[in-house]
Motif scaffolding. Sequence first.
Motif, mmCIF file in Angstrom:
data_model
loop_
_atom_site.group_PDB
_atom_site.id
_atom_site.type_symbol
_atom_site.label_atom_id
_atom_site.label_comp_id
_atom_site.label_asym_id
_atom_site.label_seq_id
_atom_site.Cartn_x
_atom_site.Cartn_y
_atom_site.Cartn_z
ATOM 1 N N CYS A 40 0.917 -1.411 0.111
ATOM 2 C CA CYS A 40 -0.153 0.058 -0.048
ATOM 3 C C CYS A 40 1.023 1.169 0.054
ATOM 4 O O CYS A 40 0.601 2.294 -0.493
ATOM 5 C CB CYS A 40 -0.889 0.047 1.210
ATOM 6 S SG CYS A 40 -2.217 -0.932 1.133
ATOM 7 N N MET A 80 -3.094 2.823 -6.001
ATOM 8 C CA MET A 80 -4.478 2.366 -5.963
ATOM 9 C C MET A 80 -4.656 1.676 -4.733
ATOM 10 O O MET A 80 -5.555 1.859 -4.017
ATOM 11 C CB MET A 80 -4.639 1.579 -6.984
ATOM 12 C CG MET A 80 -5.783 0.631 -7.165
ATOM 13 S SD MET A 80 -5.837 -0.416 -8.663
ATOM 14 C CE MET A 80 -4.827 -1.698 -7.953
ATOM 15 N N LEU A 81 -3.864 0.796 -4.146
ATOM 16 C CA LEU A 81 -4.013 0.184 -3.018
ATOM 17 C C LEU A 81 -3.989 1.125 -1.686
ATOM 18 O O LEU A 81 -4.666 0.678 -0.676
ATOM 19 C CB LEU A 81 -2.853 -0.882 -2.737
ATOM 20 C CG LEU A 81 -2.871 -2.120 -3.770
ATOM 21 C CD1 LEU A 81 -1.538 -2.990 -3.412
ATOM 22 C CD2 LEU A 81 -4.128 -2.611 -3.396
ATOM 23 N N LYS A 116 -5.420 4.048 -1.796
ATOM 24 C CA LYS A 116 -6.843 4.439 -1.627
ATOM 25 C C LYS A 116 -7.496 3.621 -0.982
ATOM 26 O O LYS A 116 -8.565 3.969 -0.221
ATOM 27 C CB LYS A 116 -7.183 4.817 -3.104
ATOM 28 C CG LYS A 116 -6.397 6.048 -3.703
ATOM 29 C CD LYS A 116 -7.148 6.344 -5.200
ATOM 30 C CE LYS A 116 -6.297 7.497 -5.994
ATOM 31 N NZ LYS A 116 -6.775 7.696 -7.033
ATOM 32 N N LEU A 117 -7.380 2.195 -1.437
ATOM 33 C CA LEU A 117 -8.268 1.308 -0.557
ATOM 34 C C LEU A 117 -7.932 1.304 0.832
ATOM 35 O O LEU A 117 -8.702 1.155 1.882
ATOM 36 C CB LEU A 117 -7.893 -0.104 -1.101
ATOM 37 C CG LEU A 117 -8.793 -0.306 -2.463
ATOM 38 C CD1 LEU A 117 -8.337 -1.716 -3.051
ATOM 39 C CD2 LEU A 117 -10.460 -0.207 -2.501
ATOM 40 N N MET A 136 -9.012 -2.702 3.869
ATOM 41 C CA MET A 136 -9.734 -3.208 2.981
ATOM 42 C C MET A 136 -9.182 -4.283 1.999
ATOM 43 O O MET A 136 -9.628 -5.445 1.713
ATOM 44 C CB MET A 136 -10.259 -2.193 1.851
ATOM 45 C CG MET A 136 -11.427 -1.317 2.608
ATOM 46 S SD MET A 136 -12.644 -1.980 3.485
ATOM 47 C CE MET A 136 -13.401 -3.260 2.251
ATOM 48 N N VAL A 137 -7.829 -4.103 1.904
ATOM 49 C CA VAL A 137 -6.998 -5.113 1.083
ATOM 50 C C VAL A 137 -6.851 -6.507 2.088
ATOM 51 O O VAL A 137 -7.030 -7.646 1.259
ATOM 52 C CB VAL A 137 -5.567 -4.584 0.829
ATOM 53 C CG1 VAL A 137 -4.710 -5.762 0.067
ATOM 54 C CG2 VAL A 137 -5.724 -3.404 -0.034
ATOM 55 N N ALA A 165 -10.213 -8.380 1.891
ATOM 56 C CA ALA A 165 -10.219 -9.185 0.754
ATOM 57 C C ALA A 165 -9.400 -10.300 0.664
ATOM 58 O O ALA A 165 -9.934 -11.506 0.253
ATOM 59 C CB ALA A 165 -10.227 -8.374 -0.593
ATOM 60 N N LEU A 223 -16.739 -1.765 2.762
ATOM 61 C CA LEU A 223 -16.356 -1.128 1.640
ATOM 62 C C LEU A 223 -16.657 0.267 0.941
ATOM 63 O O LEU A 223 -16.237 0.889 0.596
ATOM 64 C CB LEU A 223 -16.415 -2.228 0.611
ATOM 65 C CG LEU A 223 -16.112 -2.039 -0.869
ATOM 66 C CD1 LEU A 223 -14.774 -2.167 -1.108
ATOM 67 C CD2 LEU A 223 -16.540 -2.992 -1.989
ATOM 68 N N SER A 265 -14.280 3.375 1.510
ATOM 69 C CA SER A 265 -13.807 3.609 -0.065
ATOM 70 C C SER A 265 -14.502 5.187 -0.325
ATOM 71 O O SER A 265 -13.947 6.019 -0.826
ATOM 72 C CB SER A 265 -14.394 2.951 -0.923
ATOM 73 O OG SER A 265 -15.714 2.659 -1.033
#
Length: 395
Positions: free
Chosen positions: A24, A29-30, A32-33, A37-38, A41, A166, A170
Amino acid sequence: MSIIIYVVLAIVLCVLPAGVVWLCNRSSMLAKLGPIMVLYAIGMVIGNLPVVGPYLKPLQDVLPNVMIPLAIPMMLYGSHFSRREAGLQLRLVVSGFFAVCVAVVVGYLLFGRNVNEGAEVGGIITGMYTGGTLNAAALQAIFRIKSETFILINSYDIIISFLYFLFLFSVGIKMFRRFYRWSHGGAIEKVSADEISTEAVIATEELQSASSQYHKLLTRNGLKQLARIVGVTLVIVALSAATTLVFPAEWFMVVFILMLTTLGVASSFIRRVREMELSYDVGMYLIYIFSLTIASMADFSSLDLRGGINHLAFMSVAVFLSLFIHAVVCRLAKVDADSMMISSVAFINSPPFVPMAAVAMRNKRVIVTGLGAGIVGYALGNHLGVLMAELLSRL
């Protein structure tokens, strides 16, 4: 052979968050999540791997129950508190309970009538979304619904909670702060669009800062501070657990978390404790392990989406409608957005998820607010669930 597998899985669950934080820190991109959240998932994927899934159960029973008692006081040592908390807590509790009750009634009228034991299910999810799984289990024992139904409720809850996080992590945090009020340094203020975009930059910088803090742990001084952090925390956990012995067993979780919070707050007034600058980051890493482990509990094979569509819709309405009702009521009551969101997480997901949400919000000042609201939910969730089941049975 099985012992080796358990050890390997335990190491993976404890080390994998470090890799996710590293990724991250290097991927916009990661970033932002966010790591949570990563990890959610990844955890859901790991938990549903046929080869791995059966061996995870012992770790799923142990790790969350170890990580949270350690993380809560650690994340409170450097906190600062204001006198506005009492009045704020009252407004949050009234708003949160009202929001869940209205949402459950609407969900029942739309979908719950088509669910077996719908009124009892409504009572259980009322307790679940004002307190937590502890309240849901107690209400299941009170109503004596089928164990298969209760397992289904818990499985759907994990999926819905993932969708809830999520949305919240997000777009929800930025959305509520943009059109709302939010707490920054204890002040209540409106935030412009330019400030919101600046907040995204700050978030990335804070993630990089957290990563550098973890590198400090590998130094000689960092390891010494880590030893002090763990030592103080173990004393607090031991005292909190000992205090629960004088209360009835059903009050264990309420008393335990209340004592962890109280002693964590009290410790923050001790200068040597407050100056342990790595305590929040160590606690945050434990939350990452907690998030990964909790997500691995989602069992897709047990879900009957076609047959249980009314169950799923009923619970989804209860969660998402209650969030927006809570947001509206809190806005009218002049509560800041961060306090609203952290209390929503405390009610819908229970107090153990509060530190995780505070990490995602980059606002450790709201931890006590969320824990306080969640503790009230623990204490009153069963009563509210019984009343709700009686009300729904008359509709």
